[in-house]
Design a protein around this motif. Structure first.
Motif, mmCIF file in Angstrom:
data_model
loop_
_atom_site.group_PDB
_atom_site.id
_atom_site.type_symbol
_atom_site.label_atom_id
_atom_site.label_comp_id
_atom_site.label_asym_id
_atom_site.label_seq_id
_atom_site.Cartn_x
_atom_site.Cartn_y
_atom_site.Cartn_z
ATOM 1 N N ILE A 432 0.839 -1.198 0.000
ATOM 2 C CA ILE A 432 0.000 0.000 0.000
ATOM 3 C C ILE A 432 0.873 1.246 0.000
ATOM 4 C CG2 ILE A 432 -1.672 1.342 1.350
ATOM 5 C CD1 ILE A 432 -2.844 -1.334 2.315
ATOM 6 N N ASP A 433 1.896 1.261 0.858
ATOM 7 C CA ASP A 433 2.801 2.412 0.926
ATOM 8 C C ASP A 433 3.523 2.642 -0.398
ATOM 9 O OD1 ASP A 433 2.079 2.767 3.556
ATOM 10 O OD2 ASP A 433 3.850 1.750 4.378
ATOM 11 N N MET A 434 3.793 1.558 -1.133
ATOM 12 C CA MET A 434 4.478 1.661 -2.425
ATOM 13 C C MET A 434 3.511 2.031 -3.554
ATOM 14 S SD MET A 434 7.783 1.119 -2.271
ATOM 15 C CE MET A 434 8.198 0.612 -3.956
ATOM 16 N N GLY A 435 2.231 2.055 -3.259
ATOM 17 C CA GLY A 435 1.252 2.373 -4.288
ATOM 18 C C GLY A 435 0.969 1.225 -5.236
ATOM 19 N N ILE A 436 1.328 0.012 -4.827
ATOM 20 C CA ILE A 436 1.137 -1.173 -5.676
ATOM 21 C C ILE A 436 -0.223 -1.813 -5.442
ATOM 22 C CG2 ILE A 436 1.992 -3.526 -6.123
ATOM 23 C CD1 ILE A 436 4.815 -2.439 -5.423
ATOM 24 N N MET A 437 -0.721 -1.706 -4.232
ATOM 25 C CA MET A 437 -1.980 -2.359 -3.874
ATOM 26 C C MET A 437 -2.868 -1.389 -3.101
ATOM 27 S SD MET A 437 -2.423 -6.127 -2.080
ATOM 28 C CE MET A 437 -1.938 -7.025 -3.554
ATOM 29 N N LYS A 438 -4.168 -1.531 -3.293
ATOM 30 C CA LYS A 438 -5.142 -0.725 -2.563
ATOM 31 C C LYS A 438 -5.486 -1.395 -1.237
ATOM 32 C CE LYS A 438 -7.271 0.519 -6.997
ATOM 33 N NZ LYS A 438 -8.527 0.409 -7.802
ATOM 34 N N GLU A 439 -6.142 -0.668 -0.370
ATOM 35 C CA GLU A 439 -6.498 -1.208 0.937
ATOM 36 C C GLU A 439 -7.522 -2.334 0.846
ATOM 37 O OE1 GLU A 439 -7.495 1.665 3.851
ATOM 38 O OE2 GLU A 439 -5.574 2.729 3.684
ATOM 39 N N ASN A 440 -8.227 -2.425 -0.292
ATOM 40 C CA ASN A 440 -9.171 -3.532 -0.478
ATOM 41 C C ASN A 440 -8.499 -4.779 -1.033
ATOM 42 O OD1 ASN A 440 -8.685 -2.877 -3.137
ATOM 43 N ND2 ASN A 440 -10.794 -2.292 -3.634
ATOM 44 N N GLY A 441 -7.174 -4.733 -1.200
ATOM 45 C CA GLY A 441 -6.426 -5.883 -1.681
ATOM 46 C C GLY A 441 -6.289 -5.965 -3.183
ATOM 47 N N LYS A 442 -6.862 -5.023 -3.918
ATOM 48 C CA LYS A 442 -6.753 -5.018 -5.376
ATOM 49 C C LYS A 442 -5.478 -4.290 -5.802
ATOM 50 C CE LYS A 442 -10.963 -6.734 -5.537
ATOM 51 N NZ LYS A 442 -11.193 -8.170 -5.776
ATOM 52 N N LEU A 443 -4.893 -4.748 -6.892
ATOM 53 C CA LEU A 443 -3.709 -4.082 -7.422
ATOM 54 C C LEU A 443 -4.085 -2.736 -8.032
ATOM 55 C CD1 LEU A 443 -1.938 -7.115 -9.145
ATOM 56 C CD2 LEU A 443 -1.207 -5.949 -7.048
ATOM 57 N N THR A 444 -3.155 -1.792 -7.982
ATOM 58 C CA THR A 444 -3.355 -0.480 -8.593
ATOM 59 C C THR A 444 -2.823 -0.487 -10.022
ATOM 60 O OG1 THR A 444 -1.185 0.418 -7.986
ATOM 61 C CG2 THR A 444 -2.943 0.537 -6.312
ATOM 62 N N GLY A 445 -2.917 0.652 -10.667
ATOM 63 C CA GLY A 445 -2.398 0.788 -12.023
ATOM 64 C C GLY A 445 -0.885 0.710 -12.099
ATOM 65 N N ARG A 446 -0.210 0.783 -10.963
ATOM 66 C CA ARG A 446 1.258 0.671 -10.941
ATOM 67 C C ARG A 446 1.726 -0.784 -10.984
ATOM 68 N NH1 ARG A 446 4.136 4.432 -6.545
ATOM 69 N NH2 ARG A 446 5.759 4.421 -8.168
ATOM 70 N N ALA A 447 0.812 -1.697 -10.750
ATOM 71 C CA ALA A 447 1.186 -3.115 -10.712
ATOM 72 C C ALA A 447 1.808 -3.537 -12.037
ATOM 73 C CB ALA A 447 -0.037 -3.970 -10.417
ATOM 74 N N GLY A 448 2.896 -4.270 -11.945
ATOM 75 C CA GLY A 448 3.588 -4.741 -13.139
ATOM 76 C C GLY A 448 4.624 -3.783 -13.678
ATOM 77 N N ASP A 449 4.726 -2.609 -13.075
ATOM 78 C CA ASP A 449 5.703 -1.612 -13.525
ATOM 79 C C ASP A 449 6.960 -1.713 -12.656
ATOM 80 O OD1 ASP A 449 7.140 0.533 -14.434
ATOM 81 O OD2 ASP A 449 5.713 2.063 -13.749
ATOM 82 N N ALA A 450 7.910 -2.495 -13.118
ATOM 83 C CA ALA A 450 9.135 -2.707 -12.339
ATOM 84 C C ALA A 450 9.972 -1.439 -12.216
ATOM 85 C CB ALA A 450 9.963 -3.817 -12.984
ATOM 86 N N SER A 451 9.715 -0.443 -13.073
ATOM 87 C CA SER A 451 10.530 0.780 -13.043
ATOM 88 C C SER A 451 10.323 1.603 -11.789
ATOM 89 C CB SER A 451 10.230 1.634 -14.280
ATOM 90 O OG SER A 451 8.931 2.216 -14.185
ATOM 91 N N ILE A 452 9.284 1.304 -11.007
ATOM 92 C CA ILE A 452 9.089 2.065 -9.765
ATOM 93 C C ILE A 452 10.270 1.883 -8.832
ATOM 94 C CG2 ILE A 452 6.573 1.987 -9.919
ATOM 95 C CD1 ILE A 452 6.538 -0.241 -7.869
#
Length: 456
Positions: A432-452
């Protein structure tokens, strides 16, 4: 002790419990190759009937490898809780099955009973179960493991991030780690299978993945899957690692072929407790799978499923953090096709849990087996329903170093969404802190972006 029955006008007689256990097993190519499996469906059914009427005491008194001949037998026998055993020894295997599957029997009750069991009892009851029975029975049982933190809690599903590389390139390993982490994979452990099993290379990889973990404050565990003696030497030279790994088997002779025995594993356990980076108390990672004893000619004429149960009996002595089953890894000589691999996966997960182990699964397959991706995905979903603690996370599901197929980063995310499960709590908050996952457990739009991970 009755070892015969009459079925459809034919009398079926079995010479001993070892033969009975083998004949009662669902068809496995390894058993057939050894000539110990049931010759017909009727013989298999007859064996199950006879097995259902034996008592747990009968099975304890007749291990498939004698106590005086085998270290694994001794480890299992010497760990039996005698008080609990006395309470259940007169149960028939058939009654034991009904007890496990009864809606009135809780997972905690089953785990209490497990302390009085031997491996042969565990294998016997699993042989009487259908696939759905195995899923339902396992789903009742929850066993967690704690290294840096706890995995296997209710409502969670974890994954081992497995960023292997065909040349052990640190840059390649780190790049794959970045991708896996960006999909929410890695809360079980970050574990690398090295190509080169040397102390220097093991230490180099241990240091690299630990450095990345510390830099990004990733709350997880690390492991390098060299031979355990190699890992031990790397630790003695100052390498940082959370958990020690080793493949284990169900006979003393098979473990000897792996270059291990009880004393070596105990020494490793003591070493990681003193010099590892995780507080524990669970600091060992074991890998198992049906057929290893047969492939090494160390099976003593016992069937591969019963020997796998014995593997779990040996493993539980060392309070592992995770146990990973890879029954599809060897090939068609042990498990011929997708149907046999699926059955073995469900058996192994159930038996491991019944032995009180924190079971993860790798419903994997090699490219020369008569199976496909659909078979693997079916096994994966059923095992998730059964409550597996974790799976593997391999780039695109294709391990470029070990050359086999396993669950991918994408599969991992899909399983969590299907069953409304989340990562282990500490790792979840990091995502969640990394912006990869939401608090409901779903992935965000950043998921799969290794460049983060390339941006400070």
């Amino acid at each position: 002790m009755k070892l015969k029955t009459k079925l459809f006008g034919n009398v079926y007689k079995f010479k001993d419990i070892k033969e009975l256990l083998a004949k009662a097993n669902e068809e496995k190519s390894g058993d057939m190759l050894l000539g110990i499996g049931a010759a017909t469906i009727s013989e298999r059914v007859a064996a199950k009937v006879v097995l259902s009427e034996l008592t747990l005491e009968d099975l304890r008194k007749n291990p498939v490898v004698p106590y005086e001949e085998d270290e694994v037998t001794r480890v299992i026998e010497d760990m039996v809780n005698e008080k609990i055993y006395q309470q259940i020894k007169n149960w028939t295997v058939g009654y034991f099955r009904e007890k496990i599957l009864s809606y009135e029997t809780t997972g905690n009750e089953i785990l209490r009973i497990s302390k009085g069991l031997t491996a042969e009892m565990v294998a016997a009851v699993a042989k009487l179960m259908t696939n759905m029975d195995l899923v339902y029975g396992a789903s009742k049982i929850r066993v967690t493991g704690k290294a840096n933190y706890e995995i296997g809690k209710a409502g969670t599903l974890s994954f081992r991030l497995q960023p292997n590389h065909p040349t052990d390139s640190i840059e390649g390993i780190i790049a794959s780690m970045m991708e896996g982490l960006s999909y929410g994979c890695g809360d079980a452990i970050i574990g690398i299978n090295p190509v080169e099993d040397t102390i220097e290379n093991t230490k180099r990889i241990m240091e690299a993945i630990n450095e990345f973990m510390v830099e990004w404050r990733i709350p997880t565990q690390t492991c390098v899957l060299s031979h355990i003696s190699t890992q031990m030497e790397a630790i003695k030279r100052g390498a940082p690692v959370s958990v020690l790994f080793q493949s284990v088997a169900g006979t003393e002779a098979a473990n000897k072929a792996f270059g291990i025995n009880k004393d070596l594993i105990q020494e490793a356990f003591e070493l990681i407790k003193k010099h590892g980076t995780a507080p524990g108390p669970n600091l060992m990672y074991f890998e198992t799978g049906q057929g290893s004893e047969m492939s090494l000619n160390t099976d003593h004429g016992a069937d591969e499923m019963t020997l796998e149960a014995r593997t779990y009996g040996f493993a539980r002595k060392f309070m592992p953090f995770m146990v990973n089953n890879v029954s599809g890894f060897i090939g068609p000589e042990t498990l011929y096709d997708g149907k046999q691999i699926l059955r073995a996966n469900l058996e192994d997960h159930f038996m491991g849990k019944l032995m009180g182990l924190p079971m993860g699964m790798a419903p994997c397959y090699t490219n020369h087996v008569n199976t496909d991706q659909n078979d693997q995905e079916t096994a994966t979903m059923l095992l998730a329903m059964a409550g597996a603690n974790y799976y593997m996370g391999v780039p695109v599901g294709d391990d470029v170093m070990l050359s086999y197929q396993d669950t991918s980063y994408h599969d991992d995310a899909t399983l969590r969404e299907l069953l409304n499960l989340k990562p282990a709590e500490e790792f979840f908050h990091w995502l969640i802190d990394m912006g990869i996952m939401k608090e409901n457990g779903k992935l965000t739009g950043r998921a799969g972006d290794a460049s983060i991970f390339l941006k400070k």
